[in-house]
Design a protein around this motif. Structure first.
Motif, PDB file in Angstrom:
ATOM      1  N   GLU B  16      39.078  25.279 -18.095  1.00  0.00           N
ATOM      2  CA  GLU B  16      38.321  23.843 -17.485  1.00  0.00           C
ATOM      3  C   GLU B  16      39.785  22.957 -17.769  1.00  0.00           C
ATOM      4  N   GLY B  17      39.528  21.880 -16.509  1.00  0.00           N
ATOM      5  CA  GLY B  17      40.318  20.967 -16.408  1.00  0.00           C
ATOM      6  C   GLY B  17      41.576  21.311 -15.725  1.00  0.00           C
ATOM      7  N   GLN B  18      41.747  22.450 -15.141  1.00  0.00           N
ATOM      8  CA  GLN B  18      42.909  23.047 -14.144  1.00  0.00           C
ATOM      9  C   GLN B  18      42.472  22.437 -12.725  1.00  0.00           C
ATOM     10  N   THR B  19      43.574  22.652 -12.173  1.00  0.00           N
ATOM     11  CA  THR B  19      43.378  22.210 -10.471  1.00  0.00           C
ATOM     12  C   THR B  19      43.384  23.776  -9.756  1.00  0.00           C
ATOM     13  N   ILE B  20      43.270  23.760  -8.498  1.00  0.00           N
ATOM     14  CA  ILE B  20      43.392  24.962  -8.090  1.00  0.00           C
ATOM     15  C   ILE B  20      44.667  25.490  -7.822  1.00  0.00           C
ATOM     16  N   MET B  21      45.528  24.413  -7.734  1.00  0.00           N
ATOM     17  CA  MET B  21      46.954  24.680  -7.914  1.00  0.00           C
ATOM     18  C   MET B  21      47.591  25.428  -9.293  1.00  0.00           C
ATOM     19  N   ASP B  22      46.969  24.667 -10.219  1.00  0.00           N
ATOM     20  CA  ASP B  22      47.422  24.915 -11.437  1.00  0.00           C
ATOM     21  C   ASP B  22      46.895  26.466 -11.818  1.00  0.00           C
ATOM     22  N   ALA B  23      45.683  26.982 -11.468  1.00  0.00           N
ATOM     23  CA  ALA B  23      45.295  28.353 -11.501  1.00  0.00           C
ATOM     24  C   ALA B  23      45.868  29.252 -10.645  1.00  0.00           C
ATOM     25  N   ALA B  24      46.445  28.802  -9.575  1.00  0.00           N
ATOM     26  CA  ALA B  24      47.176  29.783  -8.235  1.00  0.00           C
ATOM     27  C   ALA B  24      48.491  30.186  -9.148  1.00  0.00           C
ATOM     28  N   LEU B  25      49.069  28.828  -9.729  1.00  0.00           N
ATOM     29  CA  LEU B  25      50.468  29.247 -10.057  1.00  0.00           C
ATOM     30  C   LEU B  25      50.570  30.202 -11.323  1.00  0.00           C
ATOM     31  N   VAL B  26      49.524  29.974 -12.281  1.00  0.00           N
ATOM     32  CA  VAL B  26      49.565  30.713 -13.290  1.00  0.00           C
ATOM     33  C   VAL B  26      49.212  32.300 -13.084  1.00  0.00           C
ATOM     34  N   SER B  27      48.499  32.596 -12.018  1.00  0.00           N
ATOM     35  CA  SER B  27      48.143  33.850 -11.673  1.00  0.00           C
ATOM     36  C   SER B  27      49.278  34.286 -10.467  1.00  0.00           C
ATOM     37  N   GLY B  28      50.374  33.769 -10.185  1.00  0.00           N
ATOM     38  CA  GLY B  28      51.262  34.009  -9.426  1.00  0.00           C
ATOM     39  C   GLY B  28      50.855  33.933  -7.903  1.00  0.00           C
ATOM     40  N   VAL B  29      49.897  33.117  -7.512  1.00  0.00           N
ATOM     41  CA  VAL B  29      49.440  33.109  -6.129  1.00  0.00           C
ATOM     42  C   VAL B  29      50.048  31.855  -5.631  1.00  0.00           C
ATOM     43  N   CYS B  49      50.118  21.735   0.199  1.00  0.00           N
ATOM     44  CA  CYS B  49      49.029  22.611  -0.449  1.00  0.00           C
ATOM     45  C   CYS B  49      47.796  22.362  -0.012  1.00  0.00           C
ATOM     46  N   THR B  50      47.247  21.954   1.143  1.00  0.00           N
ATOM     47  CA  THR B  50      45.789  21.968   1.649  1.00  0.00           C
ATOM     48  C   THR B  50      45.480  23.293   1.847  1.00  0.00           C
ATOM     49  N   VAL B  51      44.117  23.491   1.100  1.00  0.00           N
ATOM     50  CA  VAL B  51      43.382  24.525   1.236  1.00  0.00           C
ATOM     51  C   VAL B  51      42.102  24.454   1.662  1.00  0.00           C
ATOM     52  N   ASN B  52      41.252  25.531   2.020  1.00  0.00           N
ATOM     53  CA  ASN B  52      39.840  25.022   2.457  1.00  0.00           C
ATOM     54  C   ASN B  52      39.153  25.701   1.305  1.00  0.00           C
ATOM     55  N   VAL B  53      38.209  24.823   0.985  1.00  0.00           N
ATOM     56  CA  VAL B  53      37.364  25.178  -0.123  1.00  0.00           C
ATOM     57  C   VAL B  53      35.801  25.045   0.336  1.00  0.00           C
ATOM     58  N   ASN B  54      35.195  26.175   0.535  1.00  0.00           N
ATOM     59  CA  ASN B  54      33.888  26.191   1.098  1.00  0.00           C
ATOM     60  C   ASN B  54      33.687  25.514   2.367  1.00  0.00           C
ATOM     61  N   GLY B  55      34.444  25.622   3.161  1.00  0.00           N
ATOM     62  CA  GLY B  55      34.623  25.114   4.607  1.00  0.00           C
ATOM     63  C   GLY B  55      35.287  23.773   4.706  1.00  0.00           C
ATOM     64  N   ALA B  59      43.333  18.913  -1.022  1.00  0.00           N
ATOM     65  CA  ALA B  59      44.700  19.354  -1.416  1.00  0.00           C
ATOM     66  C   ALA B  59      44.349  20.037  -2.747  1.00  0.00           C
ATOM     67  N   SER B  60      45.220  21.113  -2.926  1.00  0.00           N
ATOM     68  CA  SER B  60      44.760  22.042  -4.012  1.00  0.00           C
ATOM     69  C   SER B  60      45.426  21.630  -5.312  1.00  0.00           C
ATOM     70  N   CYS B  61      46.577  20.809  -5.119  1.00  0.00           N
ATOM     71  CA  CYS B  61      47.042  20.280  -6.523  1.00  0.00           C
ATOM     72  C   CYS B  61      46.240  19.100  -7.065  1.00  0.00           C
ATOM     73  N   THR B  62      45.433  18.534  -6.572  1.00  0.00           N
ATOM     74  CA  THR B  62      44.653  17.478  -6.992  1.00  0.00           C
ATOM     75  C   THR B  62      43.011  17.954  -7.288  1.00  0.00           C
ATOM     76  N   MET B  63      42.617  19.031  -6.520  1.00  0.00           N
ATOM     77  CA  MET B  63      41.261  19.302  -6.534  1.00  0.00           C
ATOM     78  C   MET B  63      40.917  20.275  -7.890  1.00  0.00           C
ATOM     79  N   PRO B  64      40.039  19.729  -8.639  1.00  0.00           N
ATOM     80  CA  PRO B  64      39.743  20.482  -9.904  1.00  0.00           C
ATOM     81  C   PRO B  64      39.159  21.945  -9.573  1.00  0.00           C
ATOM     82  N   ALA B  65      39.615  22.974 -10.260  1.00  0.00           N
ATOM     83  CA  ALA B  65      39.069  24.137 -10.021  1.00  0.00           C
ATOM     84  C   ALA B  65      37.618  24.308 -10.578  1.00  0.00           C
ATOM     85  N   VAL B  66      36.582  24.574  -9.763  1.00  0.00           N
ATOM     86  CA  VAL B  66      35.225  25.028 -10.162  1.00  0.00           C
ATOM     87  C   VAL B  66      34.657  26.534  -9.949  1.00  0.00           C
ATOM     88  N   GLU B  67      34.184  26.746 -10.920  1.00  0.00           N
ATOM     89  CA  GLU B  67      33.668  28.181 -11.019  1.00  0.00           C
ATOM     90  C   GLU B  67      32.853  28.508  -9.666  1.00  0.00           C
TER      91      GLU B  67
END
Lengths: 610, 235
Positions: B16-29, B49-55, B59-67
């Motif tokens: 909780e509180g991590q961004t998409i980028m945070d999660a990706a870096l931790v997992s080696g993506v 770092c722009t990614v496509n989330v649900n269409g 920016a993955s570095c600022t977008m919070p990761a959501v289940e």
């Protein structure tokens, strides 16, 4: 160049700083006053201002550099900025500006050698119904022609203070040609607040919900949702800013009067003649969300309205409609402060506006969080358009069902349309939503056969004569209120180029796609305009459009390609007729570049040419 | 049990509180990026770092990761757009890699290689930008600045100094320093400051260290930026 000694600057600054106090959110307001007095922001003033507010010097310098009306180098004692919108251009702005430059012996964009005058272009000043327009030291000049410029040149040469110039130069007409429920049915000041207090805050929110009112700034977000999110938000206590009022965390109401979209001037008219209605709507909003402080963010170009707006606020305070214990209600205090912008279109974006209110560079924030939960100084904040608040006041007074009965299912109520361009009667037209473009064109006396209409300014949509039966409504043609009309034979490419230049000038520079993409778009449009365009440039424009639309940080970047993509799609002939060849051509003349070498070698045979 | 998002079909756990980028870096993506540095608050300006989330692009570095987020990142369209953004960064400044002492250690250059940039594509802007050699130990060359504000953030957040800031607007944005003279030498920047060491390009350089590590032995000379930033291998 004017020289200021340290003691002069200190003497100039002391009263200004004393008046504004020590809160750094006043930074931009202080800088505007210093610019007024000194005609630039001297380096020494930056030091003193930074020390006064306890902020780093580099931050103050950053703010000075961001806003068009502030400068680190002296501008003329008389600074004349011609409105650069396409409607001003169609009324002869370029020729008039050159005429005045010639008369006053000054180059466009430069300061005269004696420092007396500088003449340049600025983004649309919101006087499209009475252009060509300009600003002289911040004051609007309208209906410029050669006679008026002769007079102005004379006034400048004789160094007459702008305050003593003939009033007719500064006349700004409302030009209301069609009124409906907002403009046509006067409201008693206080009526909406009384109705709100009688009905209750929650019940008033329910009425706004029932009205289905949607934001008039163009995006069309449902106002009742915004208000209820803000009311529900529990703001994190951040940075030690705690402004609890009556045990409740503080929330803010902000009126977005940064009407910067070229071709839009309806907020100018609302604030000039219906300010009570706007302030009334803000007060209703304050009661609903539980705010005790509001701001009107007034674009720098409308500074001439400041004094009369302050007078309206004063009158409302005296009438018990603003301030402590509104209408005797001991649990209801709300006041409004006016902040001036300083020439930055991006500040119309709500989170950039909040940054600017805080005295910073107007840079759109990362979202989430949204302003309704994390806005001004980190507190829940409602930012709504001027017209939205005017509508809200009417809804509070007359009820949601009454409002919802006007317009269409998804677009209730009326819309103020600012009409300009090739029409007989430019000005403000209020229509119920659902009105067709052709109806508006008939009413405003569009000259001859109209060819194209720019709906909602450069960031909106260009429609061709084939689409004039389309409707003004969120479900068809959403608009913030601009409608610029182009007759047959108008060069629509010139309009698209004007808009491309506008976006490049107004990009805040934060994100790569917009900062560089708008500049690339501007350069390619200029290349085509000067006769060097090829088919590959059109492909490049489409590719840039895709990147701007999908990769940008905010709405400025994502809409910056709209006018270019629209003209490519709807008026391809207008662009293709300007192309040099349909294959690739470099941006410069390669063979021409060898001319010097040919001269030196004395050759002109086939092998000396490409 | 931790929550997960999906990046290009791969399940990636996040706190909780991590961004998409945070999660990706931790997992080696690896998601290409320049303005992001895990040591600092996300900025979101370079947009690589722009990614496509649900269409929708974010920016993955600022977008919070959501289940449950379905994230597309390593796809042809996004990589083409990232390449275009990188080319934009090259042409808006004056990046002369062969003559730059940061070559081989430069993240801009490394990202360009990673994305397969073979040419600048756009016409160069050739802007006039000032270099500043006034500081005894640190060189500032604005020709290579990409406005990621890492130096701004490092100076403010880590060094507590506010040596750097941005001024200007749009394409005229400009890196400025905290002194009346406008010179770096008149600021309180010390060579040991974090701000002197975070520049992803060669805009801020430590003097007299230019070629201490020879070309051929530099960070990105033999491995890609993906491997360096995720600690993984480039398959």
């Amino acid at each position: 160049m004017q020289q200021f000694e340290f003691s002069d600057i200190s003497r100039i600054l002391t009263p200004i700083l004393a008046r504004h106090g020590g809160d750094a959110s006043r930074l931009l307001q202080v800088l505007l006053e210093v610019q007024d007095v000194c005609h630039f922001i001297p380096s020494k003033a930056i030091d003193l201002i930074a020390a006064h507010f306890g902020v780093p010097r580099v931050n103050v310098e950053g703010v000075v550099g961001f806003y068009s009306f502030l400068s680190t180098h002296p501008v003329g004692e008389y600074r004349l900025l011609f409105s650069g919108n396409i409607t001003d251009q169609m009324l002869g702005k370029d020729e008039l500006m050159q005429y005045l430059c010639n008369k006053l012996w000054v180059e466009p964009g430069k300061v005269s050698e004696d420092g007396l005058v500088s003449i340049a272009s600025t983004s649309c000043t919101g006087m499209c119904d009475q252009g060509p327009a300009a600003l002289i030291n911040g004051w609007p000049l309208t209906k410029l022609d050669h006679n008026r410029l002769d007079l102005i040149a004379e006034l400048i040469r004789s160094r007459k203070p702008v305050a003593d110039w003939p009033a007719m130069l500064f006349e700004v007409a409302d030009n209301i040609h069609r009124g409906d429920v907002l403009l046509g049915q006067p409201s008693e000041p206080g009526a909406a607040i009384r109705a709100t207090l009688a009905r209750g805050a929650k019940e008033t929110l329910a009425e706004v919900d029932k009205s289905n009112l949607r934001g008039r700034g163009g995006a069309g977000f449902k106002t009742a949702s915004k208000w209820s999110f803000c009311h529900a938000a529990i703001a994190e206590e951040e940075g030690g800013i705690i402004c609890d009022v009556g045990g409740h965390p503080e929330r803010f109401i902000v009126c977005n009067a940064d009407e910067g979209e070229p071709g839009t001037f309806k907020d100018r008219v609302l604030l000039n003649s219906y300010a009570d209605l706007v302030f009334e709507g803000m007060t209703v909003g304050a009661r609903v969300v539980g705010a005790s402080k509001g701001f009107l963010y007034l674009r720098g170009e409308y500074r001439y309205l400041l004094q009369q707006l302050e007078a309206v606020l004063k009158r409302r305070r005296e009438a018990g409609l603003l301030g402590e214990n509104i209408l005797g209600q001991t649990d209801f205090s709300f006041d409004i402060e006016i902040h001036l912008g300083a020439g930055a279109y991006i500040c119309g974006e709500e989170s950039a506006l909040i940054e600017s209110l805080e005295g910073k560079r107007g840079r759109p924030r990362n979202r989430p969080p949204f302003p309704v939960t994390y806005g001004y100084k980190g507190r829940p904040t409602v930012v709504d358009n001027v017209e939205t608040f005017a509508c809200a006041a009417k809804i509070a007074e007359k009820g949601g069902a009454w409002f919802a009965a006007i317009g269409t299912a998804q677009s209730t109520g009326t819309k103020l349309i600012s009409v300009s361009g090739d029409v007989a009667r430019p000005g403000i037209y209020e229509y119920p939503f659902g009105v067709t473009v052709s109806q508006i064109l008939d009413d405003c006396g569009a000259e001859g056969r109209s060819y194209a209409v720019q709906v909602s300014g450069p960031s909106g949509t260009t429609i061709s004569w084939k689409e004039f039966e389309r409707k003004i409504a969120f479900e068809d043609l959403p608009t913030a209120g601009a409608l610029m009309v182009f007759r047959r034979k108008r060069d629509l490419f010139q309009a698209a180029q004007n808009f491309a230049d506008f976006f490049a000038h107004e990009s805040c520079g934060f994100c790569t796609p917009c900062r560089v993409g708008t500049e690339l778009q501007k350069k390619i449009m200029s290349k085509i305009a000067s006769g060097y365009g090829t088919a590959s440039d059109l492909e490049e424009l489409k590719r840039l459009g895709h990147i701007l639309k999908t990769m940008s940080h905010c709405g400025l970047g994502s809409s910056a390609a709209n006018p270019v993509l629209d003209i490519l799609e709807k008026f391809p002939d207008m662009v293709e007729s300007k192309l040099k060849a349909f294959a690739f051509k470099p941006a410069f003349d390669l063979d021409g570049a060898l001319a010097t070498a040919r001269t030196i070698t004395g050759r002109d045979d086939d092998w000396a040419h490409l | 049990m931790s929550k997960t998002i999906t990046i290009d079909g791969l399940a990636v756990p996040f706190q909780e509180g991590q961004t998409i980028m945070d999660a990706a870096l931790v997992s080696g993506v690896y998601i290409p990026h320049l303005c992001h540095n895990p040591e600092f608050k996300p900025h979101g300006s370079c947009k690589l770092c722009t990614v496509n989330v649900n269409g929708r692009n974010v920016a993955s570095c600022t977008m919070p990761a959501v289940e449950g987020q379905q994230v597309l990142s390593d796809i042809a369209e996004l990589n083409a757009d990232r390449l275009a953004l990188t080319q934009m960064l090259f042409v808006e400044g004056n990046h002369l890699c062969p003559a730059c002492e940061k070559t081989g250690n430069c993240q801009l250059q490394a990202v360009a290689y990673y994305l397969g940039m073979m040419s600048p594509h756009y016409n160069h802007f050739y802007p006039q930008r000032e270099a500043d050699a006034s500081h005894p130990d640190v060189m500032l060359d604005r020709n290579r600045c990409i406005y990621c504000e890492l130096c701004v953030r490092a100076s403010r957040e880590v060094d507590g100094k506010n040596v750097f800031g941005l001024s200007g607007r749009g394409i005229k944005t400009l890196l400025v320093v905290n002194s009346a003279s406008g010179l770096l030498g008149d600021t309180d920047l010390a060579v040991t400051d974090k701000a002197a060491h975070v520049c992803p390009t060669g805009a801020i350089l430590i003097k007299r260290h230019g070629y201490a590590v020879p070309i051929g032995q530099r960070v990105f000379d033999h491995i890609t930026i993906k491997e360096v930033q995720t600690g993984g291998s480039d398959e």
